[in-house]
Scaffold this motif. Structure first.
Motif, PDB file in Angstrom:
ATOM      1  N   GLN A 167       0.737  -1.174  -0.068  1.00  0.00           N
ATOM      2  CA  GLN A 167      -0.034   0.020  -0.053  1.00  0.00           C
ATOM      3  C   GLN A 167       0.802   1.285  -0.041  1.00  0.00           C
ATOM      4  OE1 GLN A 167      -2.224  -0.806   3.293  1.00  0.00           O
ATOM      5  NE2 GLN A 167      -4.015  -1.688   2.216  1.00  0.00           N
ATOM      6  N   TYR A 168       2.032   1.072   0.787  1.00  0.00           N
ATOM      7  CA  TYR A 168       2.953   2.241   0.537  1.00  0.00           C
ATOM      8  C   TYR A 168       3.433   2.623  -0.573  1.00  0.00           C
ATOM      9  CZ  TYR A 168       7.821   4.178   1.343  1.00  0.00           C
ATOM     10  OH  TYR A 168       8.608   5.147   1.278  1.00  0.00           O
ATOM     11  N   PHE A 169       3.876   1.415  -1.277  1.00  0.00           N
ATOM     12  CA  PHE A 169       4.454   1.598  -2.858  1.00  0.00           C
ATOM     13  C   PHE A 169       3.459   2.141  -3.632  1.00  0.00           C
ATOM     14  CE2 PHE A 169       7.769  -1.715  -1.569  1.00  0.00           C
ATOM     15  CZ  PHE A 169       8.862  -0.637  -1.397  1.00  0.00           C
ATOM     16  N   SER A 170       2.129   1.799  -3.400  1.00  0.00           N
ATOM     17  CA  SER A 170       1.103   2.014  -4.217  1.00  0.00           C
ATOM     18  C   SER A 170       0.829   3.625  -4.119  1.00  0.00           C
ATOM     19  CB  SER A 170      -0.171   1.120  -4.014  1.00  0.00           C
ATOM     20  OG  SER A 170      -1.504   1.738  -4.762  1.00  0.00           O
ATOM     21  N   LEU A 171       0.804   4.080  -2.948  1.00  0.00           N
ATOM     22  CA  LEU A 171       0.596   5.451  -2.905  1.00  0.00           C
ATOM     23  C   LEU A 171       1.776   6.273  -3.413  1.00  0.00           C
ATOM     24  CD1 LEU A 171      -1.009   5.741   0.677  1.00  0.00           C
ATOM     25  CD2 LEU A 171      -1.883   6.651  -1.421  1.00  0.00           C
ATOM     26  N   ALA A 172       2.955   5.651  -3.275  1.00  0.00           N
ATOM     27  CA  ALA A 172       4.076   6.309  -3.808  1.00  0.00           C
ATOM     28  C   ALA A 172       4.076   6.582  -5.222  1.00  0.00           C
ATOM     29  CB  ALA A 172       5.576   5.581  -3.293  1.00  0.00           C
ATOM     30  N   PRO A 299       3.312   5.203 -13.826  1.00  0.00           N
ATOM     31  CA  PRO A 299       3.146   5.075 -12.534  1.00  0.00           C
ATOM     32  C   PRO A 299       1.661   4.623 -12.026  1.00  0.00           C
ATOM     33  CG  PRO A 299       3.466   7.187 -12.966  1.00  0.00           C
ATOM     34  CD  PRO A 299       3.795   6.530 -14.249  1.00  0.00           C
ATOM     35  N   ASP A 300       0.724   4.806 -12.676  1.00  0.00           N
ATOM     36  CA  ASP A 300      -0.789   4.675 -12.410  1.00  0.00           C
ATOM     37  C   ASP A 300      -0.859   3.273 -12.555  1.00  0.00           C
ATOM     38  OD1 ASP A 300      -0.617   4.816 -15.258  1.00  0.00           O
ATOM     39  OD2 ASP A 300      -2.624   5.404 -15.510  1.00  0.00           O
ATOM     40  N   ILE A 301      -0.189   2.446 -13.634  1.00  0.00           N
ATOM     41  CA  ILE A 301      -0.519   1.029 -13.862  1.00  0.00           C
ATOM     42  C   ILE A 301       0.353   0.498 -12.441  1.00  0.00           C
ATOM     43  CG2 ILE A 301       0.403  -0.678 -15.181  1.00  0.00           C
ATOM     44  CD1 ILE A 301      -0.282   0.940 -17.486  1.00  0.00           C
ATOM     45  N   ALA A 302       1.602   0.845 -12.197  1.00  0.00           N
ATOM     46  CA  ALA A 302       2.401   0.459 -11.178  1.00  0.00           C
ATOM     47  C   ALA A 302       1.591   0.561  -9.890  1.00  0.00           C
ATOM     48  CB  ALA A 302       3.740   1.108 -11.030  1.00  0.00           C
ATOM     49  N   ALA A 303       0.988   1.672  -9.727  1.00  0.00           N
ATOM     50  CA  ALA A 303       0.053   1.850  -8.466  1.00  0.00           C
ATOM     51  C   ALA A 303      -0.981   0.693  -8.368  1.00  0.00           C
ATOM     52  CB  ALA A 303      -0.407   3.138  -8.443  1.00  0.00           C
ATOM     53  N   ALA A 304      -1.504   0.310  -9.540  1.00  0.00           N
ATOM     54  CA  ALA A 304      -2.596  -0.620  -9.552  1.00  0.00           C
ATOM     55  C   ALA A 304      -2.152  -2.023  -9.005  1.00  0.00           C
ATOM     56  CB  ALA A 304      -3.474  -0.551 -10.890  1.00  0.00           C
ATOM     57  N   GLU A 305      -0.965  -2.178  -9.620  1.00  0.00           N
ATOM     58  CA  GLU A 305      -0.347  -3.704  -9.390  1.00  0.00           C
ATOM     59  C   GLU A 305      -0.046  -3.507  -8.077  1.00  0.00           C
ATOM     60  OE1 GLU A 305       2.846  -6.634 -11.333  1.00  0.00           O
ATOM     61  OE2 GLU A 305       2.978  -4.586 -11.693  1.00  0.00           O
ATOM     62  N   GLN A 306       0.583  -2.519  -7.363  1.00  0.00           N
ATOM     63  CA  GLN A 306       0.842  -2.742  -5.745  1.00  0.00           C
ATOM     64  C   GLN A 306      -0.179  -2.680  -5.239  1.00  0.00           C
ATOM     65  OE1 GLN A 306       3.809  -2.935  -4.559  1.00  0.00           O
ATOM     66  NE2 GLN A 306       5.005  -2.759  -6.316  1.00  0.00           N
ATOM     67  N   SER A 307      -1.432  -2.288  -5.494  1.00  0.00           N
ATOM     68  CA  SER A 307      -2.771  -2.521  -4.579  1.00  0.00           C
ATOM     69  C   SER A 307      -3.127  -3.890  -4.738  1.00  0.00           C
ATOM     70  CB  SER A 307      -3.800  -1.678  -5.498  1.00  0.00           C
ATOM     71  OG  SER A 307      -3.725  -0.263  -5.057  1.00  0.00           O
ATOM     72  N   LEU A 308      -2.902  -4.606  -6.032  1.00  0.00           N
ATOM     73  CA  LEU A 308      -3.131  -6.079  -6.161  1.00  0.00           C
ATOM     74  C   LEU A 308      -2.223  -6.950  -5.253  1.00  0.00           C
ATOM     75  CD1 LEU A 308      -4.389  -8.377  -7.642  1.00  0.00           C
ATOM     76  CD2 LEU A 308      -2.691  -8.135  -9.580  1.00  0.00           C
ATOM     77  N   LEU A 309      -1.021  -6.325  -5.209  1.00  0.00           N
ATOM     78  CA  LEU A 309      -0.035  -7.046  -4.318  1.00  0.00           C
ATOM     79  C   LEU A 309      -0.568  -6.905  -2.653  1.00  0.00           C
ATOM     80  CD1 LEU A 309       3.176  -6.144  -5.879  1.00  0.00           C
ATOM     81  CD2 LEU A 309       2.573  -8.500  -5.685  1.00  0.00           C
ATOM     82  N   ALA A 310      -0.868  -5.967  -2.373  1.00  0.00           N
ATOM     83  CA  ALA A 310      -1.363  -5.590  -1.083  1.00  0.00           C
ATOM     84  C   ALA A 310      -2.752  -6.644  -0.914  1.00  0.00           C
ATOM     85  CB  ALA A 310      -1.901  -4.284  -0.939  1.00  0.00           C
ATOM     86  N   ALA A 311      -3.822  -6.611  -1.873  1.00  0.00           N
ATOM     87  CA  ALA A 311      -4.785  -7.590  -1.855  1.00  0.00           C
ATOM     88  C   ALA A 311      -4.360  -9.074  -1.542  1.00  0.00           C
ATOM     89  CB  ALA A 311      -5.677  -7.287  -2.838  1.00  0.00           C
ATOM     90  N   ASN A 312      -3.274  -9.351  -2.385  1.00  0.00           N
ATOM     91  CA  ASN A 312      -2.778 -10.783  -2.465  1.00  0.00           C
ATOM     92  C   ASN A 312      -2.245 -11.158  -0.956  1.00  0.00           C
ATOM     93  OD1 ASN A 312      -2.017 -13.258  -4.142  1.00  0.00           O
ATOM     94  ND2 ASN A 312      -0.175 -12.771  -3.241  1.00  0.00           N
ATOM     95  N   ALA A 313      -1.600 -10.203  -0.225  1.00  0.00           N
ATOM     96  CA  ALA A 313      -0.726 -10.358   0.972  1.00  0.00           C
ATOM     97  C   ALA A 313      -2.033 -10.415   2.014  1.00  0.00           C
ATOM     98  CB  ALA A 313       0.089  -9.080   1.210  1.00  0.00           C
ATOM     99  N   ASN A 314      -3.112  -9.679   1.746  1.00  0.00           N
ATOM    100  CA  ASN A 314      -4.255  -9.785   2.673  1.00  0.00           C
ATOM    101  C   ASN A 314      -4.780 -10.972   3.012  1.00  0.00           C
ATOM    102  OD1 ASN A 314      -5.659  -8.523   4.798  1.00  0.00           O
ATOM    103  ND2 ASN A 314      -7.471  -8.297   3.052  1.00  0.00           N
ATOM    104  N   ILE A 315      -4.939 -11.701   1.820  1.00  0.00           N
ATOM    105  CA  ILE A 315      -5.287 -13.195   1.888  1.00  0.00           C
ATOM    106  C   ILE A 315      -4.541 -13.786   2.674  1.00  0.00           C
ATOM    107  CG2 ILE A 315      -5.507 -15.194   0.374  1.00  0.00           C
ATOM    108  CD1 ILE A 315      -6.470 -13.380  -2.113  1.00  0.00           C
ATOM    109  N   GLY A 316      -3.116 -13.502   2.676  1.00  0.00           N
ATOM    110  CA  GLY A 316      -2.197 -14.512   3.528  1.00  0.00           C
ATOM    111  C   GLY A 316      -2.570 -14.315   5.089  1.00  0.00           C
TER     112      GLY A 316
END
Length: 507
Positions: A167-172, A299-316
């Motif tokens: 989420q931090y990387f996404s906001l960055a 960067p907007d695509i990179a932000a969207a992918e970081q949000s996806l990574l955050a959601a993936n980690a939340n499953i864990g």
């Protein structure tokens, strides 16, 4: 020594733990492998075809071209610099990154033990019939250290840490996208203001011509050689031009207000001289590359992918909630009934309380949380794919416009010349009594409309080049050849404080 090594190895193993995060696979880009070709896309500017070789992109991609090199207007360069320092939306975006960095550090701290130094006194009264030796008042003093640690066997805290980091990387990246967008927005607003300057000039010239025509027509009418119809038609052109002049003056003032809002402060009086609209020399031959390049450039695509990574980690984290939580708590210090006896021999005290918590019945909370986490991941996948599709469409639209505006403007320039000559001939025929004043009026209106259309096309061509520069990922560096800054770097030209990089926060 061997015992210490074994303890260290055990601690390292516990710290590593395991994780239930799903294996991340980047979704396939839902677009074609190349941008559209042929038709309106066929005529794209190239470095070989550039009129001025010094103003060619020379094959550099948009992210490698600094905005000072993309814009040739020194006045615009200064305004962009001021906006990057003072724009409030950009400032809020940077503060959001700082907040996300702090949240990540808070979450990461959960992986480590906590140590607290404590000191306390307790005083208690016991009824006399329950006390020993008539001691109804008792005191207890204690000094020591309390420790607690949740052992992350199943990766719950680790997954939450990964989520906060993503989420931090996404906001960055979102902040980076905001800065690139700001550069584009300032340029677009500045060019719009220049277009209104040109429209005001055209309208003022049209008004002068109309007023002179009205003066001659009125003189003819007063002398009995002209008709009232011609007089009223000439008067109507004057009134229309005056109305247009007021409208365009208003819009020009509002455009400047919009630019001031983007800049974040009033425009200073010492700005360098600028270029007129038709002299703006933007880099027009920036190569588009492939759609897959947008994944790393935007960067907007990179932000969207970081949000996806955050959601993936939340499953864990949601999966780990089904398993036991193990925590260790303990304390070590001294206890004494008197303050002076705290550090005397024999006053040492300690406690150790390991605890395990196993979920048995949660009313479906854990199951619902896992379902929610999976749904959120699917949402983020769709958002990521939509970001790619939007980027593809924006670049494709920009290429279609870039391939057509140059020829459109050349045609409009020829059209303006023809309408100007038409007006001259119509006026000559009218003065010689061959044609009516209506022909002059029609020719004058056609020339005025053609001039406005040409200015509008010039503005659209320039704003399209600016936006295409943004869509291809340009606008992040100041000068060509500069090393790209981390996405969370503050923009403060002249600041003596070195910025924190994303890698620093992640360490």
């Amino acid at each position: 020594m061997l015992k210490l090594s074994l303890i260290a190895a055990a601690v390292a193993f516990v710290a590593m733990g395991c994780t239930f995060e799903p294996k991340y696979d980047r979704p396939a880009a839902p677009v074609t492998q190349t941008f559209p070709e042929g038709g309106v896309y066929a005529t794209q500017p190239t470095a070989e075809g550039a009129a001025d070789k010094s103003r060619s992109a020379s094959g550099q991609t948009a992210p490698d071209i600094g905005w000072r090199d993309f814009f040739a207007d020194a006045r615009l360069q200064r305004i962009v610099e001021l906006a990057l320092k003072n724009n409030r939306d950009l400032r809020v975006s940077m503060l959001n990154v700082d907040a996300a960095r702090a949240q990540y550090q808070i979450t990461r701290a959960g992986l480590f033990p906590t140590l607290d130094a404590v000191g306390s006194q307790s005083k208690q009264r016991t009824p006399r019939n329950l006390s020993f030796f008539d001691q109804t008042i008792s005191n207890t003093y204690s000094v020591g250290v309390n420790a607690s640690w949740e052992i992350d066997f199943f990766g719950r805290i680790r997954s939450l840490k990964d989520q906060a980091l993503a989420q931090y990387f996404s906001l960055a990246e979102t902040r980076k996208a905001a800065e690139i967008s700001l550069v584009s927005s300032v340029a677009d607003q500045y060019l719009t203001m220049l277009a209104y300057d040109d429209l005001l000039t055209v309208t003022q010239n049209t008004l002068k011509t109309a007023q002179e025509s009205y003066r001659i027509t009125k003189l003819q009418f007063d002398n009995g050689t002209g008709s009232e119809l011609d007089l009223r038609q000439a008067e109507g052109v004057v009134q229309q031009a005056q109305a247009n002049l007021q409208s365009q003056a208003r819009l020009r003032a509002q455009a400047e207000n919009g630019l001031v809002l983007l800049v974040g402060e009033p425009l200073p009086d010492d700005l360098p001289g600028g270029m007129p609209l038709d002299a703006q020399d933007l880099l027009a031959d920036i190569p588009a590359g492939l759609p897959s390049d947008l994944l790393t450039r935007r960067p907007d695509i990179a932000a969207a992918e970081q949000s996806l990574l955050a959601a993936n980690a939340n499953i864990g984290a949601a999966r780990a909630a089904f398993f036991p939580r193990i925590s260790l708590t303990g304390s070590f210090g001294t206890l004494s009934p008197t303050l002076g006896g705290l550090f005397k021999p024999g006053s040492a005290a300690w406690s150790f309380a390991p605890q395990i918590s196993v979920p048995i019945f949660e009313g479906g909370t854990n199951v619902a949380n896992l379902d929610l986490a999976n749904v959120q991941k699917r949402i983020e996948i769709a958002n990521y794919e939509k970001a790619i599709q939007t980027a593809f469409r924006e670049v494709a639209d920009g290429l279609a416009a870039r391939g057509t505006y140059d020829e459109q403007i050349r045609s409009l320039q020829r059209f303006v010349s023809s309408q100007s000559r038409r007006l001259e001939l119509s006026d000559l025929r009218y003065r010689n009594g061959v044609d009516s004043y209506l022909a002059v009026l029609t020719a004058q209106t056609s020339l005025y409309d053609a001039q406005q259309t040409l200015i509008s096309a010039r503005l659209n061509r320039l704003t399209n080049l600016v936006d295409l520069y943004q869509y291809l990922g340009g606008g992040w560096i100041e000068h060509s050849g500069d090393a790209p800054r981390p996405a969370d770097t503050p923009t403060d030209f002249g600041s003596a404080t070195p910025p924190k990089a994303a890698s620093d926060a992640a360490s």
